[in-house]
Design an enzyme around this catalytic site. Structure first.
Site, mmCIF file in Angstrom:
data_model
loop_
_atom_site.group_PDB
_atom_site.id
_atom_site.type_symbol
_atom_site.label_atom_id
_atom_site.label_comp_id
_atom_site.label_asym_id
_atom_site.label_seq_id
_atom_site.Cartn_x
_atom_site.Cartn_y
_atom_site.Cartn_z
ATOM 1 N N ASP A 466 13.720 -1.252 -22.658
ATOM 2 C CA ASP A 466 14.697 -1.914 -23.519
ATOM 3 C C ASP A 466 13.991 -2.579 -24.713
ATOM 4 O OD1 ASP A 466 17.140 -2.952 -24.320
ATOM 5 O OD2 ASP A 466 17.595 -3.922 -22.410
ATOM 6 N N ASP A 536 25.933 -0.423 -25.051
ATOM 7 C CA ASP A 536 26.384 -1.430 -24.081
ATOM 8 C C ASP A 536 27.906 -1.424 -23.989
ATOM 9 O OD1 ASP A 536 24.036 -2.321 -23.075
ATOM 10 O OD2 ASP A 536 23.915 -4.127 -24.299
HETATM 11 C C1 DGJ Z 1 20.497 -4.741 -23.208
HETATM 12 C C2 DGJ Z 1 20.857 -3.478 -22.495
HETATM 13 O O1 DGJ Z 1 21.586 -2.637 -23.335
HETATM 14 C C3 DGJ Z 1 21.632 -3.812 -21.232
HETATM 15 O O2 DGJ Z 1 22.024 -2.642 -20.599
HETATM 16 C C4 DGJ Z 1 20.768 -4.658 -20.346
HETATM 17 O O3 DGJ Z 1 19.668 -3.930 -19.883
HETATM 18 C C5 DGJ Z 1 20.324 -5.898 -21.085
HETATM 19 N N1 DGJ Z 1 19.704 -5.580 -22.326
HETATM 20 C C6 DGJ Z 1 19.369 -6.708 -20.240
HETATM 21 O O4 DGJ Z 1 18.869 -7.772 -20.914
#
Ligand code: DGJ
Length: 720
Positions: A466, A536
């Site tokens: 990430d 997300d």
């Molecule tokens: C952003 C990601 O897109 C989410 O799926 C998740 O992993 C969060 N970060 C965790 O902080």
């Protein structure tokens, strides 16, 4: 008129070097012809389906330049290349030097070398073709031997020129940022210069996917019309420049100069003598048979040239993020692993919140950088979790964000000098700072974070990587004061270096690429990964439209799609939408009602029967949710390459506006009988089965099956 080696031409191995003034690039069904005029300026004589066969209709000097430079002949338009030379000269004038054609086992590599002898600078235009698809990869390499460094202000990878009617249009994907990726937008080509650009360096594609569809002759459909599909394979900021000039004569077509590449805004690059600057690759294709052909080409090329392990089936993932956020302990995760196993998942992914030794990562304010398990949440570390998963025959995956640091962390206390920043106090974004990958010690640290996490627990076989902030204070200790702006390009390259090393060291580990969602969805970064966390935003209503847009450039195997509670939609609808991507769940499995649990189990059974088609079949789009008068529904299918099986998805996204269209699936064997099983995930009843010929499915088709918002039907189609 094909350039032939002539006396004086050189041949070395399978490379032929010529000084011929005609360059033809055949990308398979379309291409380009460039011709050097009497002065040696490279001109674009042909582009399109017959572009590689074009003949001069008038003197070469009247054709547009193939790669326009600032001061190179057109003072009225933005150039693809703008350089301030070592002696202060602002103009660049390139003449053809030579052409190298290398026949490789899997395509041809053409290197066109242009030179500006007044300043001793060379520009090489590279073109790479492939036998399996019509995608042409092009990039530019710049090298010079001037008396000091030069400054590159603009450095686009391609700059084709087209004549377009007023009806020409583009489809682009600029959105609102986080949770708004892949927003489909249709635009005319207005006179003037339009910039479609992303910024922020890290996670730039949250704002704009680095992809574009251009319809240069007017409106197109899935099967009709000229369409150019372009993808900038770059992990940093990207830019499409559309410069449109009307002509004075009434009704005459407009001139379009299209530039694509890294976004040079604020990113002037200082290049030393002898050093080589390589622009990002732009992968592009031209279809005269509508958007479907663009997709087929892009998918084939992605599988053959970009994606890691393209034939490996991706796992069915259960992630804990939206189930727990930071609030979990070993007992809760072991319980979720058991539930994931009961549901039939292949892999359990432990997301953010598992680390932080001196401070627990109980929210996003601390601990990035301290990559040891939180002793409070996980007293036994990750081992018991990986063991619990193994006992239930479920693989175990882990989340990391190794390029980042919270100021509240041991890492920051030890190495405040590792932060990517200028002289000012750096701004926080999501309470965190980015590490500077231009520093070798930071690159080593990032690789080691992954090594250590995986090495300590050999049962971890999947990593979600990430990155949750943009670059806000561009600058690097690794760069001299006069070249701080190099950071935008060098950051992207250094990050790739680290990702490549991780992929090299852990060839069996599957890697998901995530950056606050789909912030790093590009064909360059994807080379080191297996899939991306698409967004997300997992509201299935939004997702139908995102999947539609995303699928134009990337195969569904790349598109992680998890069932969540976003939007509070019926779970059966959420499951159906997620089943059209790389399927998984991000749900609190402990909180499901009996009915919901049954729906999820049915979805897993469907996944077992259809994910091979979704992940590896050909995508056929049928009903658009983003165009036309009725955008309330969507349908597409994934068909087996041999035409014996398919899965067709129909979604009623919003309340219907009138009667739905029939679902006509062409490409099946017209003479064969097919069993069609209609699956309604909301219903516990056995699916209904009917029988149709391939001709009937492609002709009259199946009637539209839905009349309520947020409902879906899947049709499993199999030859009898
Ligand atoms: C952003 C990601 O897109 C989410 O799926 C998740 O992993 C969060 N970060 C965790 O902080």
């Amino acid at each position: 008129m094909v350039a032939r080696p002539r006396t004086g031409d050189r041949e070395k191995g399978n490379t032929v070097t010529t000084t011929d003034e005609v360059v033809r690039i055949d990308a398979g069904g379309w291409g380009l012809t460039w011709v050097a005029d009497g002065d040696g300026v490279l001109r674009q004589v042909g582009l399109g389906t017959d572009g590689h066969r074009a003949e001069l209709a008038f003197a070469a000097q009247w054709y547009p330049t193939a790669y326009p430079t600032w001061g190179g002949g057109d003072p009225y338009r933005p150039a693809a290349l703008r350089v301030t030379h070592a002696d202060g000269t602002l103009t660049t004038r390139l003449l053809l030097d030579s052409v190298e054609r290398t026949a490789e086992a899997d395509g041809e590599h053409v290197r066109v070398i242009l030179r500006d002898d007044d300043v001793d600078l060379s520009v090489e235009i590279h073109s790479r073709t492939h036998p399996e698809s019509t995608v042409l990869e092009q990039w530019v390499e710049i090298v010079h031997h001037e008396d000091g460094p030069v400054r590159l202000h603009d450095y686009h990878s391609i700059a084709p020129f087209l004549m377009v009617p007023e009806a020409a249009e583009v489809h682009q994907f600029v959105g609102g940022g986080w949770a708004d990726e892949w927003r489909w937008t249709t635009c005319d080509l207005p006179p003037g210069t339009t910039d479609l650009a992303s910024y922020g360096g890290l996670q730039p594609h949250l704002q704009m996917a680095p992809c574009l569809l251009v319809s240069p002759t007017g409106r197109t459909t899935e099967t009709e019309g000229d369409v150019i599909g372009l993808s900038i394979a770059w992990g940093g900021n990207t830019h499409f420049g559309l410069d449109v000039r009307p002509r004075a004569e009434p009704d005459s077509p407009r001139e379009l100069r299209l530039r694509a590449g890294a976004n040079p805004a604020g990113a002037e690059y200082v290049l030393d003598p002898g050093a080589r600057f390589t622009t990002p690759t732009v992968a592009w294709t031209w279809s005269s048979g509508g958007r479907g052909e663009v997709t087929t080409a892009m998918h084939r090329w992605t599988r053959a040239r970009v994606l890691r392990d393209p034939d490996r089936m991706r796992p069915l993932v259960v992630n804990n993020w939206e189930a727990t956020f930071f609030d979990f302990d070993e007992r809760r995760i072991v319980d979720l692993i058991g539930r994931a196993a009961d549901l039939g998942a292949d892999l359990f992914l432990l997301d953010d919140g598992w680390f932080g030794t001196t401070r627990p990562r109980d929210d996003d304010t601390t601990s990035l950088g301290d990559w040891d398990p939180d002793p409070a949440k996980l007293p036994g570390g990750l081992g018991p979790l990986a063991d619990a998963a193994a006992e239930r025959d479920v693989r175990f995956g882990i989340w990391v964000e190794p390029e980042m640091v919270n100021p509240i962390s041991d890492l920051h206390a030890r190495h405040p000098e590792w932060v990517l920043r200028d002289r000012r106090q750096p701004r926080l974004h999501r309470h965190q700072l980015a590490l500077d990958p231009l520093l070798p010690e930071v690159r080593a640290f990032v690789v080691e974070v992954v090594d250590r996490t995986l090495g300590a627990h050999p049962r971890i076989s999947y990593v979600k990587w990430d990155a949750n902030r943009p670059i806000t204070d561009p600058g690097s200790r690794a760069l001299a004061p006069d070249r701080q702006a190099n950071v935008w390009v060098d950051h992207a390259l250094a990050t790739w270096q680290v990702m490549a090393e991780v992929a090299r060291r852990h060839p069996e580990v599957e890697l998901m690429l995530c950056a606050s969602g789909g912030g790093r969805t590009d064909h360059g970064t994807l080379r080191y990964f297996h899939e991306v966390w698409t967004s997300d935003n997992t509201d299935p209503v939004t997702r139908v439209r995102m999947h539609w847009a995303f699928g134009h450039f990337f195969p569904a195997a790349v598109m992680a799609a998890h069932v969540t509670r976003w939007g509070d939609r019926p779970l059966a609808f959420a499951c159906a939408v997620a089943l059209s991507g790389r399927f998984g769940f991000d749900l609190d499995l402990a909180a499901l009602t009996d009915d919901e649990a049954a729906t999820c189990r049915r979805a897993v059974q469907v996944a077992r029967r259809t994910q091979d088609l979704v992940q590896q079949g050909d995508l056929v789009r049928l009903v658009s949710p983003v165009e036309g008068a009725d955008r309330s529904r969507a349908a597409w299918a994934h068909t087996a390459v041999d035409g014996r099986r398919a899965v067709l998805f129909a979604f009623q996204v919003e309340e219907p506006t009138g009667a739905g269209p029939n679902l006509r699936l062409e490409g099946l064997d017209p003479g064969s009988d097919y069993r069609v099983t209609a699956v309604d995930l909301a219903s516990p009843d056995a699916p209904t089965t009917t029988r149709h010929t391939g001709a009937a499915l492609g002709g009259a088709g199946l009637p539209w099956p839905l009349d309520q918002a947020c409902t879906a039907r899947l049709f499993e189609i199999e030859v009898l």
